[in-house]
Design an enzyme around this catalytic site. Structure first.
Site, PDB file in Angstrom:
ATOM      1  N   SER A 146     -36.560   7.508 -63.023  1.00 59.92           N
ATOM      2  CA  SER A 146     -37.724   8.373 -62.755  1.00 59.92           C
ATOM      3  C   SER A 146     -38.131   9.052 -64.059  1.00 59.92           C
ATOM      4  CB  SER A 146     -37.329   9.447 -61.741  1.00 59.92           C
ATOM      5  OG  SER A 146     -38.288  10.482 -61.723  1.00 59.92           O
ATOM      6  N   TYR A 159     -31.395  16.193 -59.262  1.00 56.15           N
ATOM      7  CA  TYR A 159     -31.927  14.828 -59.017  1.00 56.15           C
ATOM      8  C   TYR A 159     -32.314  14.200 -60.362  1.00 56.15           C
ATOM      9  CZ  TYR A 159     -35.771  11.523 -58.027  1.00 56.15           C
ATOM     10  OH  TYR A 159     -36.619  10.446 -58.008  1.00 56.15           O
TER      11      TYR A 159
HETATM   12  P1  NAP Z   1     -39.854   6.306 -49.878  1.00 59.61           P
HETATM   13  O1  NAP Z   1     -41.256   5.810 -49.839  1.00 59.61           O
HETATM   14  O2  NAP Z   1     -39.541   7.553 -49.145  1.00 59.61           O
HETATM   15  O3  NAP Z   1     -38.929   5.123 -49.357  1.00 59.61           O
HETATM   16  C1  NAP Z   1     -37.568   5.277 -49.303  1.00 59.61           C
HETATM   17  C2  NAP Z   1     -36.930   3.998 -48.758  1.00 59.61           C
HETATM   18  O4  NAP Z   1     -35.541   4.108 -48.952  1.00 59.61           O
HETATM   19  C3  NAP Z   1     -37.136   3.792 -47.282  1.00 59.61           C
HETATM   20  O5  NAP Z   1     -37.286   2.400 -47.052  1.00 59.61           O
HETATM   21  C4  NAP Z   1     -35.842   4.311 -46.658  1.00 59.61           C
HETATM   22  O6  NAP Z   1     -35.644   3.683 -45.387  1.00 59.61           O
HETATM   23  C5  NAP Z   1     -34.844   3.900 -47.731  1.00 59.61           C
HETATM   24  N1  NAP Z   1     -33.625   4.703 -47.892  1.00 59.61           N
HETATM   25  C6  NAP Z   1     -33.534   6.047 -48.012  1.00 59.61           C
HETATM   26  N2  NAP Z   1     -32.248   6.398 -48.213  1.00 59.61           N
HETATM   27  C7  NAP Z   1     -31.515   5.257 -48.235  1.00 59.61           C
HETATM   28  C8  NAP Z   1     -30.142   4.966 -48.400  1.00 59.61           C
HETATM   29  N3  NAP Z   1     -29.238   5.931 -48.571  1.00 59.61           N
HETATM   30  N4  NAP Z   1     -29.740   3.669 -48.375  1.00 59.61           N
HETATM   31  C9  NAP Z   1     -30.642   2.686 -48.185  1.00 59.61           C
HETATM   32  N5  NAP Z   1     -31.957   2.887 -48.012  1.00 59.61           N
HETATM   33  C10 NAP Z   1     -32.387   4.165 -48.037  1.00 59.61           C
HETATM   34  O7  NAP Z   1     -39.347   6.537 -51.391  1.00 59.61           O
HETATM   35  P2  NAP Z   1     -39.953   6.082 -52.803  1.00 59.61           P
HETATM   36  O8  NAP Z   1     -40.822   7.169 -53.312  1.00 59.61           O
HETATM   37  O9  NAP Z   1     -40.477   4.701 -52.704  1.00 59.61           O
HETATM   38  O10 NAP Z   1     -38.641   6.098 -53.708  1.00 59.61           O
HETATM   39  C11 NAP Z   1     -37.969   4.918 -54.111  1.00 59.61           C
HETATM   40  C12 NAP Z   1     -37.290   5.142 -55.448  1.00 59.61           C
HETATM   41  O11 NAP Z   1     -38.281   5.522 -56.419  1.00 59.61           O
HETATM   42  C13 NAP Z   1     -36.220   6.231 -55.505  1.00 59.61           C
HETATM   43  O12 NAP Z   1     -35.174   5.800 -56.339  1.00 59.61           O
HETATM   44  C14 NAP Z   1     -36.926   7.396 -56.163  1.00 59.61           C
HETATM   45  O13 NAP Z   1     -36.018   8.252 -56.836  1.00 59.61           O
HETATM   46  C15 NAP Z   1     -37.807   6.645 -57.139  1.00 59.61           C
HETATM   47  N6  NAP Z   1     -38.938   7.434 -57.636  1.00 59.61           N
HETATM   48  C16 NAP Z   1     -39.945   7.818 -56.805  1.00 59.61           C
HETATM   49  C17 NAP Z   1     -40.995   8.564 -57.321  1.00 59.61           C
HETATM   50  C18 NAP Z   1     -42.146   9.019 -56.473  1.00 59.61           C
HETATM   51  O14 NAP Z   1     -42.959   9.830 -56.956  1.00 59.61           O
HETATM   52  N7  NAP Z   1     -42.296   8.546 -55.248  1.00 59.61           N
HETATM   53  C19 NAP Z   1     -41.012   8.901 -58.681  1.00 59.61           C
HETATM   54  C20 NAP Z   1     -39.972   8.501 -59.502  1.00 59.61           C
HETATM   55  C21 NAP Z   1     -38.933   7.745 -58.967  1.00 59.61           C
HETATM   56  P3  NAP Z   1     -34.631   4.291 -44.247  1.00 59.61           P
HETATM   57  O15 NAP Z   1     -35.136   5.644 -43.906  1.00 59.61           O
HETATM   58  O16 NAP Z   1     -34.724   3.292 -43.115  1.00 59.61           O
HETATM   59  O17 NAP Z   1     -33.277   4.288 -44.898  1.00 59.61           O
END
Ligand code: NAP
Length: 254
Positions: A146, A159
């Site tokens: 991130s 985080y």
């Molecule tokens: P998201 O849209 O909320 O999706 C999260 C996904 O992860 C869902 O499919 C959820 O499904 C699954 N999940 C959650 N906890 C889990 C676990 N312990 N084991 C397996 N699956 C799990 O999140 P996102 O924003 O795409 O984030 C994905 C990645 O991008 C993360 O590493 C986050 O740190 C990184 N990131 C995001 C942002 C941002 O602004 N969105 C920025 C920088 C980095 P279930 O509920 O069915 O488990």
């Protein structure tokens, strides 16, 4: 995604963790549309089933499994069932993360520190440990860090520190897994997903974040998928140990 997209992953097998929505789903979709057989997973069976259906409707070959990344048995099953079904693994995208606290680091509960470390860092290591014997020459790993890893903001500081650790982990594993497996990382900026909704759904904060980018917008899940697909593909065959910042020009590092 436009019709001009190539088919860089024809005949390849890609595992994407935490891939039933958001960035992980978009990555699975992109790799799948470019020809990969994709293995998707998350904690909840219903989410897994729904995501699989959406991908299959686009003509993508999918294996869909439940895998909470901190569950050792489910991690082993993810690898084992992938190899059983497709005979190999070409790409692994480690995408799962938790952000259970907005407390300052010194006020974060011991149990929360453990959970952050466990899901955001350790689970990636343990998954790759299970996968390593199946990774052949030309395989590739992408770790999802991130922008907060470069300068952890106050409300997401611990985080952010776990995401900093992933930058180091990428370098260390790139050396350890060379020359057969390339290990790279993406550092997304802010992307309006469920995970980030506590920030991006607030109009004032959203505008503030947009103003921190040079491109005057938040990121999309497709932006993250495009960068990941590049790093995972043979187009990046001379790139390893690197982090690609996909953040619209937000400050990261020189
Ligand atoms: P998201 O849209 O909320 O999706 C999260 C996904 O992860 C869902 O499919 C959820 O499904 C699954 N999940 C959650 N906890 C889990 C676990 N312990 N084991 C397996 N699956 C799990 O999140 P996102 O924003 O795409 O984030 C994905 C990645 O991008 C993360 O590493 C986050 O740190 C990184 N990131 C995001 C942002 C941002 O602004 N969105 C920025 C920088 C980095 P279930 O509920 O069915 O488990």
């Amino acid at each position: 995604m436009g019709e001009m997209t190539g088919k860089r992953f024809e005949g390849k097998v890609a595992i994407v963790t935490a891939s039933t929505q958001g960035i992980g789903f978009a990555i699975a979709e992109r790799l799948g549309l470019e020809g990969a057989s994709v293995v998707i997973s998350s904690r909840k069976q219903q989410n897994v089933d729904e995501a699989a259906e959406k991908l299959r409707a686009k003509g993508i070959e999918v294996l869909a499994l439940v895998c909470h990344v901190s569950n050792a048995q489910q991690r082993k099953d993810l690898i084992h069932k992938t190899v059983q079904m497709y005979g190999k693994i070409d790409v692994i995208v480690s995408n799962a993360a938790a952000n259970p606290s907005i407390d300052p680091i010194l006020q974060t509960k011991d149990s929360v520190l453990d959970k952050l470390w466990e899901i955001n860092v350790k689970a990636t290591i343990l998954l790759l440990k299970d996968a390593a014997p199946h990774l052949h020459k030309g395989s590739s790993v992408i770790i999802v860090s991130s922008i907060t890893g470069y300068s952890p903001p106050a409300s997401m500081s611990m985080y952010g520190v776990t995401k900093t650790a992933l930058l180091g982990l990428t370098k260390a594993l790139a050396a350890e897994m060379a020359p057969n497996t390339r290990v790279n990382c993406i550092a997304p900026g802010f992307v309006p997903t469920n995970f980030a909704s506590f920030i991006t759904s607030n109009e004032a904060i959203r505008q503030e974040l947009e103003a921190k980018t040079l491109l005057a917008r938040l990121g999309t899940t497709e932006d993250m998928a495009a960068g990941t697909a590049f790093l995972a593909s043979d187009d990046a065959s001379y790139i390893t140990g690197e982090t690609l910042v996909i953040a619209g020009g937000m400050p990261s590092r020189l």
